[in-house]
Design an enzyme around this catalytic site. Structure first.
Site, PDB file in Angstrom:
ATOM      1  N   TYR A  97      77.838  44.476  51.703  1.00 40.22           N
ATOM      2  CA  TYR A  97      76.793  44.110  51.576  1.00 40.22           C
ATOM      3  C   TYR A  97      75.851  45.137  50.578  1.00 40.22           C
ATOM      4  O   TYR A  97      74.839  44.798  50.334  1.00 40.22           O
ATOM      5  CB  TYR A  97      75.953  44.050  52.667  1.00 40.22           C
ATOM      6  CG  TYR A  97      76.483  43.091  53.822  1.00 40.22           C
ATOM      7  CD1 TYR A  97      77.027  41.883  53.692  1.00 40.22           C
ATOM      8  CD2 TYR A  97      76.606  43.695  55.144  1.00 40.22           C
ATOM      9  CE1 TYR A  97      77.387  41.211  54.635  1.00 40.22           C
ATOM     10  CE2 TYR A  97      77.443  42.969  56.063  1.00 40.22           C
ATOM     11  CZ  TYR A  97      77.562  41.588  55.931  1.00 40.22           C
ATOM     12  OH  TYR A  97      78.202  40.780  56.949  1.00 40.22           O
ATOM     13  N   GLU A 146      68.578  35.697  70.518  1.00 39.11           N
ATOM     14  CA  GLU A 146      69.578  36.321  70.972  1.00 39.11           C
ATOM     15  C   GLU A 146      70.151  37.181  69.695  1.00 39.11           C
ATOM     16  O   GLU A 146      70.984  37.158  68.747  1.00 39.11           O
ATOM     17  CB  GLU A 146      70.846  35.091  70.723  1.00 39.11           C
ATOM     18  CG  GLU A 146      70.726  34.046  69.651  1.00 39.11           C
ATOM     19  CD  GLU A 146      71.691  33.078  69.710  1.00 39.11           C
ATOM     20  OE1 GLU A 146      72.218  32.481  71.058  1.00 39.11           O
ATOM     21  OE2 GLU A 146      72.199  32.477  68.788  1.00 39.11           O
ATOM     22  N   PRO A 147      69.492  38.407  69.981  1.00 37.11           N
ATOM     23  CA  PRO A 147      69.745  39.381  68.861  1.00 37.11           C
ATOM     24  C   PRO A 147      70.979  39.899  68.981  1.00 37.11           C
ATOM     25  O   PRO A 147      71.608  40.273  70.085  1.00 37.11           O
ATOM     26  CB  PRO A 147      68.669  40.322  69.006  1.00 37.11           C
ATOM     27  CG  PRO A 147      68.153  40.203  70.118  1.00 37.11           C
ATOM     28  CD  PRO A 147      68.530  38.687  70.910  1.00 37.11           C
ATOM     29  N   GLY A 148      71.800  40.503  67.983  1.00 34.51           N
ATOM     30  CA  GLY A 148      72.969  41.485  67.944  1.00 34.51           C
ATOM     31  C   GLY A 148      72.653  42.836  67.338  1.00 34.51           C
ATOM     32  O   GLY A 148      72.437  43.671  67.878  1.00 34.51           O
ATOM     33  N   TYR A 171      77.982  45.478  64.085  1.00 36.33           N
ATOM     34  CA  TYR A 171      78.998  45.088  62.842  1.00 36.33           C
ATOM     35  C   TYR A 171      79.665  46.179  62.348  1.00 36.33           C
ATOM     36  O   TYR A 171      79.745  45.957  61.259  1.00 36.33           O
ATOM     37  CB  TYR A 171      78.166  44.268  62.097  1.00 36.33           C
ATOM     38  CG  TYR A 171      77.327  43.171  62.554  1.00 36.33           C
ATOM     39  CD1 TYR A 171      78.139  41.968  63.194  1.00 36.33           C
ATOM     40  CD2 TYR A 171      75.914  43.046  62.713  1.00 36.33           C
ATOM     41  CE1 TYR A 171      77.510  41.070  63.808  1.00 36.33           C
ATOM     42  CE2 TYR A 171      75.320  42.100  63.523  1.00 36.33           C
ATOM     43  CZ  TYR A 171      76.121  41.133  63.775  1.00 36.33           C
ATOM     44  OH  TYR A 171      75.233  39.880  64.394  1.00 36.33           O
ATOM     45  N   ARG A 218      80.456  47.539  56.151  1.00 39.13           N
ATOM     46  CA  ARG A 218      78.684  47.090  55.461  1.00 39.13           C
ATOM     47  C   ARG A 218      78.624  47.598  54.456  1.00 39.13           C
ATOM     48  O   ARG A 218      78.023  46.849  53.273  1.00 39.13           O
ATOM     49  CB  ARG A 218      78.124  47.428  56.719  1.00 39.13           C
ATOM     50  CG  ARG A 218      78.212  46.704  58.042  1.00 39.13           C
ATOM     51  CD  ARG A 218      76.801  46.674  59.052  1.00 39.13           C
ATOM     52  NE  ARG A 218      75.666  46.104  58.979  1.00 39.13           N
ATOM     53  CZ  ARG A 218      74.795  46.235  58.037  1.00 39.13           C
ATOM     54  NH1 ARG A 218      74.393  47.622  57.679  1.00 39.13           N
ATOM     55  NH2 ARG A 218      73.984  45.432  57.643  1.00 39.13           N
ATOM     56  N   CYS A 261      92.773  53.498  50.238  1.00 42.03           N
ATOM     57  CA  CYS A 261      93.102  53.808  48.861  1.00 42.03           C
ATOM     58  C   CYS A 261      92.465  52.496  48.240  1.00 42.03           C
ATOM     59  O   CYS A 261      93.260  51.509  47.819  1.00 42.03           O
ATOM     60  CB  CYS A 261      94.445  53.800  48.517  1.00 42.03           C
ATOM     61  SG  CYS A 261      95.246  55.424  49.383  1.00 42.03           S
ATOM     62  N   GLU A 262      91.157  52.406  47.908  1.00 38.23           N
ATOM     63  CA  GLU A 262      90.485  51.460  47.646  1.00 38.23           C
ATOM     64  C   GLU A 262      89.099  51.800  46.875  1.00 38.23           C
ATOM     65  O   GLU A 262      88.301  52.598  47.570  1.00 38.23           O
ATOM     66  CB  GLU A 262      90.083  50.453  48.783  1.00 38.23           C
ATOM     67  CG  GLU A 262      89.704  49.358  48.560  1.00 38.23           C
ATOM     68  CD  GLU A 262      90.356  48.237  48.158  1.00 38.23           C
ATOM     69  OE1 GLU A 262      91.820  48.405  48.736  1.00 38.23           O
ATOM     70  OE2 GLU A 262      90.082  47.232  47.610  1.00 38.23           O
ATOM     71  N   GLY A 295      68.601  37.917  64.353  1.00 37.35           N
ATOM     72  CA  GLY A 295      68.302  38.169  63.131  1.00 37.35           C
ATOM     73  C   GLY A 295      67.236  39.087  62.971  1.00 37.35           C
ATOM     74  O   GLY A 295      66.883  39.196  61.539  1.00 37.35           O
TER      75      GLY A 295
HETATM   76  N1  LLP Z   1      72.915  34.142  66.795  1.00 37.68           N
HETATM   77  C1  LLP Z   1      74.074  33.788  65.946  1.00 37.68           C
HETATM   78  C2  LLP Z   1      74.388  32.061  66.017  1.00 37.68           C
HETATM   79  C3  LLP Z   1      74.719  34.503  65.043  1.00 37.68           C
HETATM   80  O1  LLP Z   1      75.329  33.871  64.191  1.00 37.68           O
HETATM   81  C4  LLP Z   1      74.357  35.761  64.891  1.00 37.68           C
HETATM   82  C5  LLP Z   1      75.003  36.560  63.963  1.00 37.68           C
HETATM   83  C6  LLP Z   1      73.528  36.113  65.869  1.00 37.68           C
HETATM   84  C7  LLP Z   1      72.694  35.369  66.597  1.00 37.68           C
HETATM   85  C8  LLP Z   1      72.834  37.707  65.643  1.00 37.68           C
HETATM   86  O2  LLP Z   1      72.246  37.980  64.572  1.00 37.68           O
HETATM   87  P1  LLP Z   1      71.556  39.330  64.291  1.00 37.68           P
HETATM   88  O3  LLP Z   1      70.414  39.712  65.314  1.00 37.68           O
HETATM   89  O4  LLP Z   1      72.805  40.452  64.688  1.00 37.68           O
HETATM   90  O5  LLP Z   1      70.978  39.829  62.958  1.00 37.68           O
HETATM   91  N2  LLP Z   1      77.550  41.206  59.654  1.00 37.68           N
HETATM   92  C9  LLP Z   1      76.079  41.115  59.333  1.00 37.68           C
HETATM   93  C10 LLP Z   1      75.505  40.274  60.301  1.00 37.68           C
HETATM   94  C11 LLP Z   1      76.306  38.865  60.575  1.00 37.68           C
HETATM   95  C12 LLP Z   1      75.818  38.237  61.635  1.00 37.68           C
HETATM   96  C13 LLP Z   1      76.354  36.933  61.984  1.00 37.68           C
HETATM   97  N3  LLP Z   1      75.791  36.291  63.011  1.00 37.68           N
HETATM   98  C14 LLP Z   1      75.449  42.600  59.341  1.00 37.68           C
HETATM   99  O6  LLP Z   1      76.220  43.525  59.534  1.00 37.68           O
HETATM  100  O7  LLP Z   1      74.697  42.630  59.064  1.00 37.68           O
END
Ligand code: LLP
Length: 450
Positions: free
Chosen positions: A341, A295-297, A407, A337, A369-370, A254
Site C-alpha cells: 500500500y 469492530e476495529p482491528g 496486519y 504493508r 530478493c525482490e 476502519g
Molecule cells: N470488520 C471487517 C468486516 C473487516 O473486513 C475489517 C478489516 C475490520 C472490521 C477491521 O478493520 P480495521 O479496523 O483494521 O481497519 N490490511 C489492511 C487492512 C485490511 C482490513 C481488512 N478488513 C491494512 O494493513 O491497513
C-alpha cells in the site's frame, strides 16, 4: 549526504543507454521530524535483541489494554459490543488479552473462528463476517458462533441449513473509504456485503426460511476518513429502518490510526458522540432502541507492536544521484504493508555502540530478493521510494519498525525466500518480557511437503 533539493529533483537511477527500464522514482522525505520509539527505549531494544535474536515482533500489553478501554468507551445510548477484528493480529495470547477486557471477536473465516476458540474465546462471542462461506459453518453455528451473511447466496445457504435461525446481514451502504483504494470495501466497486438496493431480496429470502435478521452490519474500509464514517453510520440507520427485526447495528471497524508522528488518529469519543443523537432519533421514529457494535482491528493493535531487526549491510549506489541503502534481517516476509500500500511505518536506528552518530538520508531495504522489498515507499505509492532521515546505521545496530501491531505478523509474504516466521514477544504490564510465539524452524516450514 544527498542534498534535499537535488534528491527531490532526481527521478530514479542512472539509466544505461542500451537497457530500457522504467526508473523507480525516489523522492526526499520533506519532513524534518525523526521518528522515535513508542513503548520501548534504546536500552530495552538492545537487551531484547541480545536475548531473543532478531527479527522479532514485540507487543506492548499496556497499549493493547489502553486501546481496548478506548473501544469499550465508545459512546452509545442503548448498549455496545466491541469486537476485535482478529485478522489484524491473531496470535492466541493477544486474543486472550483483548477478550479478557470484554471485547468480542470478528472472525473473517471459519478457520479464524476456530483459531479464536482454540485460544479460549467462547463461541457466542465470535461473529463470522467472511468473503468465503465457511465449509464448517453448520458445526460452528451449532457451537454458538454468530453469523453475518455477506451476500444473498450466503443468506440463502444459512437459511437452508438453519431454518428459523437468527443472524446478521452485512450491507454495502453504497459508500466506501480507506487509506488506499485497496482497503476501501464499500461502494459500487466493492464486492463486500449485500448491495443496499437489494433489501427486497434479503426480506424475501429471510421470509422463505423464516429467518430472523436481528442484526445489521456495515464496514466501509480501513483507515476511513472519520467524517465519511459518520456519514456511513447515518446511511446505515436509513437501511436498518427497512429491516424491521433489526435491534443491533454494527458499524464495523476502519478507524484511521496515525502510525507516523505527523499522522492523526481517530478520536473515538468524538466520532461516537456524533452518532448517539442519530440512534436516539431512530428510537423515537421507529420505536427500536438499537444497540451498537464496532469492530476495529487497526485501532486496537497497530501501535501496540514493533518489529525489531538488525542492520546487516549498508550499501550505496552512484556518488552522484545515488542512494544509501540500509539492509536489515527482515522485510516483506514480516511486513508487507509498505510494498502493498505504500504504508508508512516509523523507522528508528538504535545504535549498538556509544559513539555519537550523525544522521543521513537512507532507503531501507528488506532481506527478500525482490526489488519491491523496500520499507520506505512514498506514502500511498509503493511504486515510488522516499528517503528517510535516520541515525547513521552500522552493521549490528538494531533497527526498529513501529506501528506493526496490525496486519504485519498476520499478513506477510510468509516464508518467501524460506525465511522462517519470526518470533513474537510480549511486554507485560509489569515490565517483564515473554515469548508468545516461537520462531519457526525449517523443519516446520517443510513439514507438509511430500
Ligand atoms: N470488520 C471487517 C468486516 C473487516 O473486513 C475489517 C478489516 C475490520 C472490521 C477491521 O478493520 P480495521 O479496523 O483494521 O481497519 N490490511 C489492511 C487492512 C485490511 C482490513 C481488512 N478488513 C491494512 O494493513 O491497513
Amino acid at each position: 549526504m544527498i542534498s534535499c533539493a537535488a534528491a527531490k529533483l532526481h527521478r530514479g537511477f542512472v539509466r544505461q543507454p542500451s537497457v530500457s527500464i522504467v526508473p523507480i522514482e525516489v523522492v526526499q522525505n520533506e519532513s524534518t521530524e525523526m521518528e522515535t520509539l513508542r513503548f520501548l527505549d534504546a536500552a530495552r531494544v538492545i537487551e531484547l535483541q541480545r536475548e531473543f535474536g532478531t527479527p522479532f515482533y514485540v507487543y506492548d500489553e499496556q497499549t493493547l489494554l489502553d486501546r481496548a478501554n478506548d473501544v469499550l468507551a465508545f459512546p452509545n445510548p442503548y448498549g455496545l459490543i466491541g469486537r476485535y477484528a482478529m485478522k489484524a493480529l491473531p496470535t492466541a495470547e493477544v486474543l486472550r488479552i483483548l477478550t479478557a477486557t470484554g471485547l468480542h471477536i470478528d472472525a473473517s473465516s471459519g478457520f479464524e473462528a476456530e483459531r479464536a476458540m482454540r485460544a479460549g474465546v467462547e463461541p457466542e462471542r465470535i461473529q463470522i463476517t467472511a468473503q468465503e462461506l465457511p465449509r464448517n459453518l453448520a458445526a460452528l453455528i451449532a457451537k454458538g458462533v454468530r453469523f453475518n451473511a455477506c451476500s444473498l447466496l450466503q443468506l440463502e445457504k444459512f437459511g437452508e441449513a438453519n431454518p428459523g435461525g437468527e443472524l446478521s446481514v452485512r450491507i454495502n451502504p453504497g459508500l466506501g473509504s480507506g487509506h488506499s483504494n485497496r482497503t476501501n470495501v464499500g461502494g459500487p466497486s466493492a464486492s463486500f456485503g449485500i448491495w443496499h438496493e437489494q433489501l427486497d431480496q434479503v426480506l424475501e429470502t429471510a421470509a422463505r426460511h423464516n429467518l430472523h435478521i436481528t442484526r445489521m452490519h456495515t464496514h466501509i474500509g480501513s483507515g476511513s476518513d472519520p467524517d465519511k464514517w459518520v456519514v456511513c453510520a447515518k446511511m446505515s440507520l436509513t437501511i436498518a429502518a427497512k429491516l424491521p427485526e433489526v435491534t443491533s447495528l454494527s458499524l464495523g471497524g476502519g478507524f484511521k490510526v496515525g502510525r507516523m508522528a505527523n499522522e492523526d488518529s481517530t478520536d473515538l469519543i468524538a466520532v461516537g458522540q456524533k452518532i448517539v443523537p442519530e440512534i436516539e432519533n431512530f428510537a423515537r421514529e421507529h420505536g427500536r432502541e438499537l444497540s451498537l457494535e464496532v469492530e476495529p482491528g487497526t485501532f486496537l493493535a497497530a501501535n501496540c507492536g514493533a518489529l525489531v531487526c538488525t542492520v546487516t549491510d549498508v550499501v550505496e549506489t552512484s556518488a552522484e544521484g545515488g542512494y544509501r541503502f540500509v539492509k536489515i534481517d527482515a522485510g516483506m516476509s514480516e511486513i508487507v504493508r509498505p510494498s502493498l500500500y505504500g504504508g508508512q511505518h516509523p523507522i528508528i536506528v538504535v545504535p549498538g555502540t556509544d559513539e555519537t552518530r550523525g544522521t543521513g538520508d537512507f532507503l531501507v531495504a528488506g532481506h527478500c530478493c525482490e526489488s519491491g522489498d523496500i520499507l520506505t515507499p512514498e506514502p500511498g505509492n509503493p511504486e515510488a521510494l522516499q528517503t528517510r532521515e535516520l541515525a547513521d546505521p552500522r552493521v549490528g545496530d538494531a533497527l526498529v519498525i513501529e506501528g506493526v501491531g496490525a496486519y504485519c505478523s498476520g499478513m506477510s509474504a510468509k516464508n518467501y525466500n524460506a525465511f522462517p516466521e519470526c518470533a513474537e514477544i510480549l511486554l507485560r504490564v509489569d515490565g517483564s518480557s515473554e515469548l508468545i510465539r516461537r520462531r519457526q524452524t525449517l523443519d516446520q516450514m517443510l513439514q507438509n511437503e511430500i
